[in-house]
Design an enzyme around this catalytic site. Structure first.
Site, PDB file in Angstrom:
ATOM      1  N   HIS A 170       0.880  -1.168   0.000  1.00 53.01           N
ATOM      2  CA  HIS A 170       0.000   0.000   0.000  1.00 53.01           C
ATOM      3  C   HIS A 170       0.916   1.216   0.000  1.00 53.01           C
ATOM      4  CE1 HIS A 170      -4.132   1.431   0.641  1.00 53.01           C
ATOM      5  NE2 HIS A 170      -3.599   2.415   1.350  1.00 53.01           N
ATOM      6  N   LYS A 230     -10.719   5.506  -3.962  1.00 50.99           N
ATOM      7  CA  LYS A 230      -9.777   6.605  -3.712  1.00 50.99           C
ATOM      8  C   LYS A 230      -8.435   6.119  -4.238  1.00 50.99           C
ATOM      9  CE  LYS A 230      -7.656   8.171   0.615  1.00 50.99           C
ATOM     10  NZ  LYS A 230      -7.975   8.796   1.902  1.00 50.99           N
ATOM     11  N   LYS A 269      -4.443   6.617  -4.449  1.00 50.61           N
ATOM     12  CA  LYS A 269      -3.338   7.296  -3.785  1.00 50.61           C
ATOM     13  C   LYS A 269      -2.345   7.735  -4.858  1.00 50.61           C
ATOM     14  CE  LYS A 269      -3.297   7.049   0.414  1.00 50.61           C
ATOM     15  NZ  LYS A 269      -3.985   7.937   1.399  1.00 50.61           N
ATOM     16  N   ASP A 280      -5.982  11.084  -3.394  1.00 53.26           N
ATOM     17  CA  ASP A 280      -5.331  11.573  -2.168  1.00 53.26           C
ATOM     18  C   ASP A 280      -3.856  11.788  -2.481  1.00 53.26           C
ATOM     19  OD1 ASP A 280      -4.516  12.241   0.343  1.00 53.26           O
ATOM     20  OD2 ASP A 280      -5.170  10.393   1.329  1.00 53.26           O
ATOM     21  N   GLU A 330      -7.871  15.166  -2.152  1.00 52.06           N
ATOM     22  CA  GLU A 330      -7.552  15.175  -0.719  1.00 52.06           C
ATOM     23  C   GLU A 330      -6.123  15.665  -0.481  1.00 52.06           C
ATOM     24  OE1 GLU A 330      -8.479  11.427   1.092  1.00 52.06           O
ATOM     25  OE2 GLU A 330      -7.366  11.857   2.923  1.00 52.06           O
ATOM     26  N   ASP A 374      -7.123  16.841   5.221  1.00 54.75           N
ATOM     27  CA  ASP A 374      -6.861  15.658   6.048  1.00 54.75           C
ATOM     28  C   ASP A 374      -5.739  15.980   7.036  1.00 54.75           C
ATOM     29  OD1 ASP A 374      -6.701  13.167   7.140  1.00 54.75           O
ATOM     30  OD2 ASP A 374      -5.931  12.135   5.381  1.00 54.75           O
ATOM     31  N   LYS A 404     -10.906  11.449  11.601  1.00 64.09           N
ATOM     32  CA  LYS A 404     -10.145  10.263  12.034  1.00 64.09           C
ATOM     33  C   LYS A 404      -9.886  10.318  13.527  1.00 64.09           C
ATOM     34  CE  LYS A 404      -7.699   9.856   7.698  1.00 64.09           C
ATOM     35  NZ  LYS A 404      -6.459   9.902   6.931  1.00 64.09           N
ATOM     36  N   GLU A 460     -14.276   5.515   4.415  1.00 66.27           N
ATOM     37  CA  GLU A 460     -13.272   4.635   3.784  1.00 66.27           C
ATOM     38  C   GLU A 460     -12.738   3.636   4.820  1.00 66.27           C
ATOM     39  OE1 GLU A 460     -10.123   7.390   2.612  1.00 66.27           O
ATOM     40  OE2 GLU A 460      -9.319   7.253   4.636  1.00 66.27           O
TER      41      GLU A 460
END
Ligand code: MUC
Ligand code: MG
Length: 389
Positions: free
Chosen positions: A37, A182, A184, A213, A239, A264, A288, A342
């Site tokens: 990731h 989403k 990245k 993002d 984002e 964020d 978050k 998410e």
């Protein structure tokens, strides 16, 4: 002003006193992910958590979790620092305290340590879980009550390999798990990112929602140069394109683009949210626990963000079912949750840490049922993944 324990003023019964905190225990867990990731500033193949267990005098145990992404990179906390702060400062601050004194306990935690939000959030989640279980109430009932039992669920495409990402997205759609994605970006140059996004968009078609993002990777000039191309691709949300501290610059970008901007990393505290609102830095916020430092404060952050005109998006830091359930306990109580969530973390793990927890079906994540956070931990798996020492 002195703090007043509810057990002193409300009820002297044994059952109420039984909600006192007997002990806390914390452990570090390294859980493998189904694939790598990638973010602009880190890359993981294992997700690291601190699992917190609180034991009350009545023998009820509650669970909370602090999540990090690739060490102290996404934010300043690491699992090592979180465990150390919990063991040395936060747990001792609540020894013998009434677990249901949520606000007072939050004050005690903030006196014991400044910031360290992920660590505090894990402790508070464990308290909500233990109190809910003790009273036979789901955690949302302790937070005002749920107004929804499920939320639209987004998946993150983040291997950096467009072919793999297209295949992954198609499988998610076919299995009716996710149809909003989403992507990245920011670990490659913008031109390469656009090529990757174009491939994804072409393969998935115009009806599939795509969010990006950037994780702070761009400058204002880069955003000015490349955002029109993102607009042409029909990106629905962008984002955190700029570094967290560049609120005014983000405001200028948000004023120029027709894509809504989500803040964020720029907003941790309610004061941050107000500043971002005043600067027009974003029209959407990612909520978050690791930023707010607890369930109560997360709910307050949502209120402040709504008051400055931001829409709400339920963020994540790849939590397991434990952290996902804690987020859902709050998200389920918010009057509006325009962008869904998410909280896909449990599905990026080779194996989740819970046997029972949030479930995924029909493009939604469903709240667990049962008292507290509604979790049954996979103790064998947790034992296997717990870091030695
Ligand atoms: C972030 O910045 O949003 C959440 C999902 C994901 O893929 O990365 C995280 C952190
Ligand atoms: Mg983000």
């Amino acid at each position: 002003m002195a703090l007043v324990e509810p057990m002193a003023v409300l009820d002297e019964s044994a059952s109420w006193r039984d909600l006192a905190v007997r002990s806390f225990a914390s452990s570090i867990i390294d859980a493998p992910t189904v694939r790598r990731h990638k973010l602009s500033n880190t890359e993981i193949s294992h997700q690291n958590y601190v699992l917190v267990r609180v034991m009350l005098e009545n023998g009820v145990e509650g669970y909370g979790e602090a999540s990090t992404l690739g060490g102290p990179r996404w934010a300043e906390e690491s699992v090592e620092s979180i465990k150390s702060v919990i063991d040395s400062y936060l747990a001792p601050a609540l020894a013998g305290c009434h677990a249901a004194s949520f606000e007072q306990n939050a004050i005690r935690l903030s006196k014991a340590a400044s910031r360290n939000n992920a660590a505090k959030a894990a402790i508070e989640a464990a308290l909500f879980d233990a109190v809910g279980k003790s009273l036979g109430l789901p955690a949302p009932a302790l937070l005002g009550g749920a107004v929804r039992s499920s939320l639209s669920i987004i998946w993150a495409l983040a291997s950096g390999d467009a072919g793999q990402e297209i295949e992954e997205a198609k499988k998610k759609i076919e299995k009716r798990e996710h149809r909003r994605f989403k992507v990245k970006i920011g670990f490659a140059d913008p031109k390469t990112d656009i090529q990757r996004l174009t491939r994804i968009r072409t393969a998935l078609g115009p009806d599939v929602e795509v969010i990006v993002d950037v994780n702070q990777a761009w400058s204002e000039a880069t955003a000015m140069r490349w955002l029109p191309a993102f607009d042409e691709l029909g990106i629905s949300l962008i984002e955190q394109p700029l570094p967290a501290a560049q609120i005014e610059q983000l405001g200028r970008i948000a004023a120029r683009t027709s894509i809504p901007v989500m803040v964020d990393e720029a907003v941790f505290t309610s004061a941050d949210i107000i500043r971002a609102g005043q600067a027009g830095a974003g029209s959407v916020i990612s909520l978050k626990l690791v930023k707010s430092g607890g369930l109560l404060e997360l709910k307050r952050a949502a209120g402040v963000a709504s008051a400055v005109g931001m829409e709400l998006y339920g963020g994540c830091l790849l939590e397991s079912g434990i952290g996902a359930a804690a987020h859902l306990a709050v998200f389920s109580t918010l009057p509006k949750m325009e962008w869904g969530t998410e909280q896909f973390g449990p599905k990026i793990l080779v194996n989740d840490l819970v046997l029972e927890g949030p479930t995924y079906r029909d493009f939604e994540i469903h709240l667990p049922e049962g008292p507290g956070l509604g979790l049954v931990l996979d103790e064998d798996r947790i034992k296997h993944l717990t870091r030695a020492g």
